[in-house]
Each structure stands twice: as structure tokens, then as C-alpha cells.
Scaffold this motif. Structure first.
Motif, PDB file in Angstrom:
ATOM      1  N   TRP A 183      46.031   1.903 -72.420  1.00  0.00           N
ATOM      2  CA  TRP A 183      45.293   1.475 -71.523  1.00  0.00           C
ATOM      3  C   TRP A 183      44.931  -0.895 -71.690  1.00  0.00           C
ATOM      4  O   TRP A 183      45.265  -0.448 -73.235  1.00  0.00           O
ATOM      5  CB  TRP A 183      43.323   1.547 -72.191  1.00  0.00           C
ATOM      6  N   LEU A 231      39.725   8.108 -67.626  1.00  0.00           N
ATOM      7  CA  LEU A 231      39.334   7.280 -68.895  1.00  0.00           C
ATOM      8  C   LEU A 231      38.214   7.406 -69.560  1.00  0.00           C
ATOM      9  O   LEU A 231      37.282   8.783 -68.972  1.00  0.00           O
ATOM     10  CB  LEU A 231      38.726   5.793 -67.660  1.00  0.00           C
ATOM     11  N   ARG A 257      46.208   1.379 -66.293  1.00  0.00           N
ATOM     12  CA  ARG A 257      46.512   2.627 -67.380  1.00  0.00           C
ATOM     13  C   ARG A 257      48.000   2.549 -67.441  1.00  0.00           C
ATOM     14  O   ARG A 257      48.651   1.558 -65.973  1.00  0.00           O
ATOM     15  CB  ARG A 257      45.698   3.654 -67.014  1.00  0.00           C
TER      16      ARG A 257
END
Ligand SMILES: Nc1nc2c(ncn2[C@@H]2O[C@H](COP(=O)(O)OP(=O)(O)O)[C@@H](O)[C@H]2O)c(=O)[nH]1
Ligand SMILES: [Mg+2]
Ligand SMILES: [Zn+2]
Length: 360
Positions: free
Chosen positions: A87, A19, A41
């Protein structure tokens, strides 16, 4: 968004899986409007179900489904269908035993090819990548033309490619000659040679994977992608093909898998792709063929096809040996493929439009 939101740090468990603020900041806004959702994710795409990582209190992957509304919107082209690397926001409804993916956040990059066997559809292989390792074994697999396609798709995706020449143990002294063959094709892309029995050859690759970074490993089946990933992870998590009597590996990885590196960052294993059709890759072709494209910018006509036109700089460069005939041939072939693709796409749209509304 307030200052305090901007300052909310990325939780380590999400930094570990790649991230960055690209997705953290949109997520903070989303979370304020949808407090019951969680950020995760996509780690594996099973078509009707997915494994995701990053949910609070989970160390490993969690099986989830795609919300029917999201699938419907994706079919209509109003939303993204989740792929590995995406995501997503996940919601667990009370009374339901499984959680649902309800939103896919916009991608910062995606590796797309034309779906095998179908001219008119695209397929996203993986999303939100920072780097692709284009792996090719130095034995029978080596094919400069395939390498050009991979590089074109990587540049089109705006993802940096690194070329990995695997199994250099099989070549011995011949590596230098192969590198000479490779360099005109790989241009500015870095080349790393590996041998799975010499771990030192893998260190440059390990250094490319770090928290906040996402790396995908691409290449034909049998080139050693899963072997490399197991060695980087220090596990035997990815299944590796047994060597056949003829010394070649067999295809074993069947899904794209997102795995977490020990020091943070992710690496995505992929099954070999037999076809690597281009999908809207004008920019990619120009970058992967910077040598040819640079010369072509001096052609007399802007729309020069570099065949018989007067004042064609590409043909002149060929005559004096400043460009390799193979490179120009590949360039023209890929340009032609894109032009045909464009033509078919336009035809397809026209047919759909003209038949629209007339049917009973
Ligand atoms: N000689 C040699 N064989 C390798 C190397 N890396 C992998 N292999 C072998 O190649 C075969 C295919 O490997 P695998 O990792 O399954 O390839 P993948 O299909 O790309 O995931 C296996 O038998 C591996 O042991 C290498 O560096 N040198
Ligand atoms: Mg594999
Ligand atoms: Zn020209």
C-alpha cells in the motif's frame, strides 16, 4: 485521530483490492498531513516503474514512478522499496505527466527469500498477504524438500500456507498414495487437489479469496499457477505456457502480478522461483518442522545440534522410528543453512566495519 476518522468507511473500490483497517487507519492520518496524495496498491513491479491500482476514477492499473527521494531512502535502508502488494501513497505533481509513489506503508506481512545467487541480500516477493497457495504439480515437479522450503518461508512471513497439488488428472488412482507422502511434510497446512478440467476442484480455492483478503500463488514454473488464476478470474488475462512435446509447460509469467477476483479480494501470480534460499527463517523452520521441533524441545542440552550429543531426543526418536529420517535430515540441513547465513552476515558486517573510515 478523531472519532469521525475512525468511522470513515473503507471505499468499496479499495476493499475490492484487499484494503483492511491495518492500512486504512494509518492512511487516514497520512492523508490529513498530505492532502494532495492518494492511496493505491502496487499491482506490478517493473523495477523502474510500477503499475498501481485503486486510484480514484481508474478502473484498471495506472503506470507510476517511484519518487527519487524514496528510492534513495530505500537504498540507505531508511524506507521500504515498493513491491507487489504494498500500500503506497501516490502524488501527482502539477505539470508532470506521471504520478509518483512517495511513501510505502508498513507491511502486515511479507514473503522474503534470499536473493538468488547472492548470500547477503534478501528479496521481498510480495507484501501484505493473508495466505499463500504453495502449488506443486503431481507430475515430475513434486518434491517434498522444496515444499518444506516454501512452508518455512510462509510461516516465517506469518502467512498461512495452503498446499495445492495440481494436475491430479495425470495421476488417476495414485493421488491417495501421494497425499500419504505429503501429509508428514505439510503438517497442519491444508491440502487442496486441483485439475484444471474439473472446475469443482477449484471452488475451495475460490472460497479463500474474498474482499479484504490477499492471496499469492507460488510454485515452480509450469505447475499451473496462471491457468488456475485465469479460471478463478474467468479471463485469459495471465499468459499460460503451451504444452511442449514432452508434456511440460514452459516458463512464461515474468513479473509478479496482482489481480482482482470477481467477488473482491486479490490474487497474486508469480513467476517460478528456481532458488528458494532461506532468509532469517528460524521461526519458520520451527513451525514448518513442528514434528521435529517438538521432540527437540526434550533434548538434554538447550543448544543440542541433534547429532552426537548425549540425551538427544531427536536421535532417540529416530532410533525407535518416531521421526522420519528424511524430515530430520531436512530440518538439520535448513538449520545449518541458517547458521552459515548468519555467520556470513556477521563476517560481512565485521569486514565492512573494519575497513570503514580507513580508506582514503
Ligand atoms: N494436465 C493438466 N495440465 C495443466 C493443469 N493446470 C495447468 N496445466 C498445464 O500446465 C501448463 C503450464 O501452465 P501455466 O498455468 O502456464 O503454469 P505456471 O508457469 O505455473 O503459470 C499449461 O500447458 C497448462 O495447460 C492441470 O490441472 N492438469
Ligand atoms: Mg505463469
Ligand atoms: Zn538433540
Amino acid at each position: 485521530m478523531t472519532d469521525s476518522d475512525n468511522e470513515a468507511p473503507i471505499p468499496p473500490r479499495l476493499a475490492q483490492i484487499g484494503l483492511t483497517s491495518d492500512h486504512w487507519l494509518p492512511w487516514l492520518v497520512h492523508a490529513r498531513l498530505h492532502p494532495q496524495t492518494e492511496l493505491a496498491r502496487v499491482a506490478k513491479d517493473l523495477r523502474s516503474q510500477y503499475y498501481v491500482r485503486g486510484l480514484e476514477g481508474e478502473n484498471d492499473e495506472t503506470l507510476v514512478e517511484c519518487a527519487p527521494e524514496l528510492l534513495r531512502d530505500a537504498r540507505k535502508g531508511h524506507a521500504l522499496r515498493p513491491v507487489v502488494g504494498d500500500w503506497v501513497s501516490v502524488v501527482k505533481l502539477t505539470g508532470q505527466s506521471i504520478a509518483f509513489i512517495e511513501t510505502v506503508f508498513p507491511r502486515r506481512s511479507q514473503f522474503v527469500r534470499r536473493r538468488a545467487g547472492q548470500a547477503l541480500r534478501e528479496q521481498t516477493i510480495a507484501a501484505n498477504l493473508d495466505l499463500v497457495l504453495v502449488m506443486t504439480a503431481v507430475d515430475g515437479d513434486f518434491n517434498p524438500r522444496r515444499l518444506e522450503r516454501y512452508l518455512t518461508l510462509a510461516y516465517e512471513a506469518q502467512v498461512e500456507p495452503v498446499v495445492v497439488l495440481s494436475k491430479v488428472d495425470l495421476l488417476g488412482e495414485g493421488v491417495e498414495a501421494l497425499l500419504e507422502l505429503c501429509r508428514p511434510v505439510t503438517g497442519s497446512a491444508r491440502i487442496i487437489c486441483t485439475n484444471h478440467q474439473d472446475l469443482a476442484t477449484l471452488l475451495p480455492i475460490r472460497d479463500l479469496i474474498a474482499p479484504g483478503r490477499s492471496v499469492a500463488c507460488l510454485g515452480s514454473s509450469g505447475v499451473g499457477k496462471s491457468t488456475l488464476i485465469n479460471l478463478l478470474l474467468g479471463t485469459t488475462r495471465q499468459h499460460v505456457a503451451q504444452v511442449r512435446k514432452d508434456g511440460k509447460g514452459r516458463h512464461t509469467t515474468t513479473t509478479r502480478d496482482l489481480l482482482v477476483a470477481p467477488g473482491g479480494g486479490v490474487i497474486i501470480d508469480t513467476p517460478g522461483m528456481r532458488e528458494l534460499g532461506l532468509w532469517e527463517a528460524e521461526t519458520g523452520v520451527r513451525e514448518a518442522f513442528a514434528d521435529v521441533a517438538n521432540v527437540a524441545s526434550s533434548c538434554r542440552f538447550l543448544d543440542c545440534k541433534h547429532r552426537l550429543e548425549p540425551g538427544c531426543a531427536v536421535q532417540s526418536a529416530l532410533k525407535i522410528g518416531a521421526l522420519a529420517p528424511q524430515r530430520v535430515a531436512s530440518f538439520l540441513k535448513l538449520e545449518q543453512e541458517l547458521a552459515e547465513h548468519e555467520e556470513v552476515n556477521r563476517g560481512g558486517r565485521k569486514n565492512r566495519e573494519s575497513s570503514g573510515g580507513r580508506r582514503r
